[in-house]
Design a protein around this motif. Structure first.
Motif, PDB file in Angstrom:
ATOM      1  N   THR A  82       9.116   1.640  -8.200  1.00 22.06           N
ATOM      2  CA  THR A  82       7.861   1.692  -7.455  1.00 22.06           C
ATOM      3  C   THR A  82       6.746   2.097  -8.394  1.00 22.06           C
ATOM      4  OG1 THR A  82       8.079   4.016  -6.791  1.00 22.06           O
ATOM      5  CG2 THR A  82       9.100   2.364  -5.351  1.00 22.06           C
ATOM      6  N   ARG A  83       5.597   1.481  -8.202  1.00 21.18           N
ATOM      7  CA  ARG A  83       4.401   1.850  -8.957  1.00 21.18           C
ATOM      8  C   ARG A  83       3.261   1.989  -7.963  1.00 21.18           C
ATOM      9  NH1 ARG A  83       2.754  -1.194 -14.079  1.00 21.18           N
ATOM     10  NH2 ARG A  83       2.892  -3.109 -12.844  1.00 21.18           N
ATOM     11  N   ASP A  84       2.719   3.185  -7.913  1.00 16.77           N
ATOM     12  CA  ASP A  84       1.660   3.502  -6.960  1.00 16.77           C
ATOM     13  C   ASP A  84       0.453   3.978  -7.763  1.00 16.77           C
ATOM     14  OD1 ASP A  84      -0.007   4.692  -5.020  1.00 16.77           O
ATOM     15  OD2 ASP A  84       1.721   5.121  -3.740  1.00 16.77           O
ATOM     16  N   ARG A  85      -0.648   3.285  -7.625  1.00 12.04           N
ATOM     17  CA  ARG A  85      -1.831   3.608  -8.423  1.00 12.04           C
ATOM     18  C   ARG A  85      -2.232   5.079  -8.267  1.00 12.04           C
ATOM     19  NH1 ARG A  85      -6.311   1.365 -10.989  1.00 12.04           N
ATOM     20  NH2 ARG A  85      -5.436  -0.718 -10.784  1.00 12.04           N
ATOM     21  N   GLN A  86      -2.159   5.618  -7.058  1.00  7.73           N
ATOM     22  CA  GLN A  86      -2.614   6.989  -6.867  1.00  7.73           C
ATOM     23  C   GLN A  86      -1.687   7.997  -7.541  1.00  7.73           C
ATOM     24  OE1 GLN A  86      -2.883   7.480  -2.640  1.00  7.73           O
ATOM     25  NE2 GLN A  86      -0.750   8.086  -2.407  1.00  7.73           N
ATOM     26  N   ASP A  87      -0.411   7.638  -7.741  1.00  4.67           N
ATOM     27  CA  ASP A  87       0.474   8.519  -8.497  1.00  4.67           C
ATOM     28  C   ASP A  87       0.038   8.598  -9.952  1.00  4.67           C
ATOM     29  OD1 ASP A  87       2.002   9.150  -6.328  1.00  4.67           O
ATOM     30  OD2 ASP A  87       3.622   7.755  -6.785  1.00  4.67           O
ATOM     31  N   ALA A 116       0.854  -1.188   0.000  1.00  8.19           N
ATOM     32  CA  ALA A 116       0.000   0.000   0.000  1.00  8.19           C
ATOM     33  C   ALA A 116       0.892   1.240   0.000  1.00  8.19           C
ATOM     34  CB  ALA A 116      -0.916  -0.001   1.217  1.00  8.19           C
ATOM     35  N   THR A 117       0.310   2.360  -0.344  1.00 11.90           N
ATOM     36  CA  THR A 117       1.067   3.615  -0.425  1.00 11.90           C
ATOM     37  C   THR A 117       1.843   3.888   0.860  1.00 11.90           C
ATOM     38  OG1 THR A 117      -0.584   4.539  -1.925  1.00 11.90           O
ATOM     39  CG2 THR A 117       0.855   6.098  -0.801  1.00 11.90           C
ATOM     40  N   ASP A 118       1.225   3.599   2.010  1.00 10.64           N
ATOM     41  CA  ASP A 118       1.857   3.897   3.298  1.00 10.64           C
ATOM     42  C   ASP A 118       3.249   3.303   3.417  1.00 10.64           C
ATOM     43  OD1 ASP A 118      -0.656   4.854   3.693  1.00 10.64           O
ATOM     44  OD2 ASP A 118      -1.062   3.731   5.529  1.00 10.64           O
ATOM     45  N   SER A 119       3.464   2.117   2.817  1.00  9.74           N
ATOM     46  CA  SER A 119       4.687   1.350   3.064  1.00  9.74           C
ATOM     47  C   SER A 119       5.705   1.428   1.943  1.00  9.74           C
ATOM     48  CB  SER A 119       4.317  -0.115   3.319  1.00  9.74           C
ATOM     49  OG  SER A 119       3.478  -0.240   4.442  1.00  9.74           O
ATOM     50  N   LEU A 130      -1.172  -2.763 -13.754  1.00  9.28           N
ATOM     51  CA  LEU A 130      -1.143  -1.718 -12.735  1.00  9.28           C
ATOM     52  C   LEU A 130      -1.566  -2.309 -11.399  1.00  9.28           C
ATOM     53  CD1 LEU A 130      -0.742   1.340 -12.229  1.00  9.28           C
ATOM     54  CD2 LEU A 130      -3.187   1.614 -12.616  1.00  9.28           C
ATOM     55  N   PRO A 131      -0.802  -2.085 -10.330  1.00 13.04           N
ATOM     56  CA  PRO A 131      -1.142  -2.715  -9.046  1.00 13.04           C
ATOM     57  C   PRO A 131      -2.453  -2.213  -8.474  1.00 13.04           C
ATOM     58  CG  PRO A 131       0.600  -1.091  -8.765  1.00 13.04           C
ATOM     59  CD  PRO A 131       0.395  -1.252 -10.243  1.00 13.04           C
ATOM     60  N   GLU A 132      -3.054  -3.042  -7.641  1.00  9.76           N
ATOM     61  CA  GLU A 132      -4.293  -2.670  -6.983  1.00  9.76           C
ATOM     62  C   GLU A 132      -4.100  -1.431  -6.122  1.00  9.76           C
ATOM     63  OE1 GLU A 132      -8.277  -2.804  -6.114  1.00  9.76           O
ATOM     64  OE2 GLU A 132      -7.185  -4.054  -7.547  1.00  9.76           O
TER      65      GLU A 132
END
Length: 315
Positions: free
Chosen positions: A32-37, A11-14, A58-60
């Motif tokens: 790193t791939r962050d969906r919210q980015d 998750a984004t937090d980690s 794309l990751p969950e």
């Protein structure tokens, strides 16, 4: 050279903690791939990043991948990674599904395929981050460009915590000839931004020598050689002098350890920009700041992340 890719669905937090963990365990680089980015394209004023439907797998939520030399790969690392995920839950960080996967790849497959994920991103009112290979022209004279090489390094600088820190830096960089300290500089983006905004002295520190190497490369991309000093330091232990602005975009538990010595290096009327704070850790950090006679001047929050602007209490 063949590579081993160790990927973690999280998750984004980690993301930042796991990136640092993999680098500390020998990763040659991090992706790193962050969906919210990727979904920042929907945020007014921050430009279009990429169409999410065009991205394969794309990751969950978020994914962190470390790349290791196959010849020296530590076979016990998946077990160590599971232990690290358990440790992060103890800090009340969301670790997502925590699924770990290994994949064997050849180095030449890596060299270009990740570039499709990175495009110019407007981070704040003034600054746009541009990958070094992109031919990008500013939309206006006021738009400032920071060129970064995100390949096998410390990220693109587009994480929410960096955006919040950069927005505070824009608001506080009003003193001429300000002295700025960027703790945990990583890619060097905040140090570069500080210099572009007119800081007289900029020092970027990191406990990881690899991070300083990548920061130095990004500083060169922006033609700022010999204008930003880099120093290996464990928080403030190897730092000397006072600064008008101290930036620390690092995890809340590390910020807690920073607070007791923060006042020793903050100039009179100086401010500290503290970012990387998960909202669940916010109250604990604010209490620690009050214990050491700091006031929270301002606070910004985006999704689960909090950034604080603090100064010494007036006597």
């Amino acid at each position: 050279m063949n590579l081993i890719e160790l990927s973690i669905q999280t998750a984004t937090d980690s993301v930042e903690a796991l990136s640092a963990f993999l680098m500390a365990n020998g990763a040659l680089g991090i992706q790193t791939r962050d969906r919210q980015d990727f979904e920042n394209k929907n945020m007014p004023g921050y430009g279009e990043l990429i169409v999410t439907d065009d991205i394969k797998d794309l990751p969950e939520a978020a994914e962190v991948s470390g790349y290791f030399d196959e010849a020296t790969f530590d076979e016990t690392l998946p077990v160590k990674t599971k232990e690290k995920l358990t440790e992060l839950t103890g800090y009340q960080l969301n670790i997502g599904s925590g699924v770990i996967a290994l994949n064997r790849i050849v180095d030449q497959d890596w060299e270009n395929n990740w570039k499709e994920y990175y495009h110019p991103v407007r981070l704040s009112h003034w600054f746009t981050v541009v990958p070094e290979w992109e031919d990008y022209q500013p939309a206006s004279q006021s738009e400032q460009i920071i060129r970064l090489d995100p390949g096998m390094s410390f990220g693109t600088g587009t994480h929410i915590t960096t955006q919040l820190a950069l927005q505070y830096l824009e608001k506080t960089m009003v003193k001429e000839n300000a002295r700025v300290l960027d703790l945990g500089t990583g890619s060097g983006i905040l140090a570069i931004a500080a210099h572009k905004m007119g800081a007289k002295q900029v020092v970027g520190t990191d406990i990881d020598a690899h991070a300083l190497t990548f920061a130095e490369e990004n500083i060169k991309l922006n033609e700022l050689e010999n204008k930003i000093a880099l120093q290996e330091s464990d928080l403030l232990k190897q730092v000397s002098g006072e600064y008008d602005i101290i930036i620390a975009n690092i995890l809340a538990e590390i910020l807690m350890a920073l607070v007791p010595n923060l006042g020793d290096h903050l100039a009179a009327n100086g401010v500290a920009i503290l970012s990387g704070i998960d909202h669940e850790q916010r109250d604990k950090l604010v209490a620690k700041l009050a214990e050491y006679h700091f006031d929270v001047v301002s606070e910004m929050r985006q999704k689960t992340w909090v950034s604080l602007l603090v100064k010494k209490q007036e006597v």
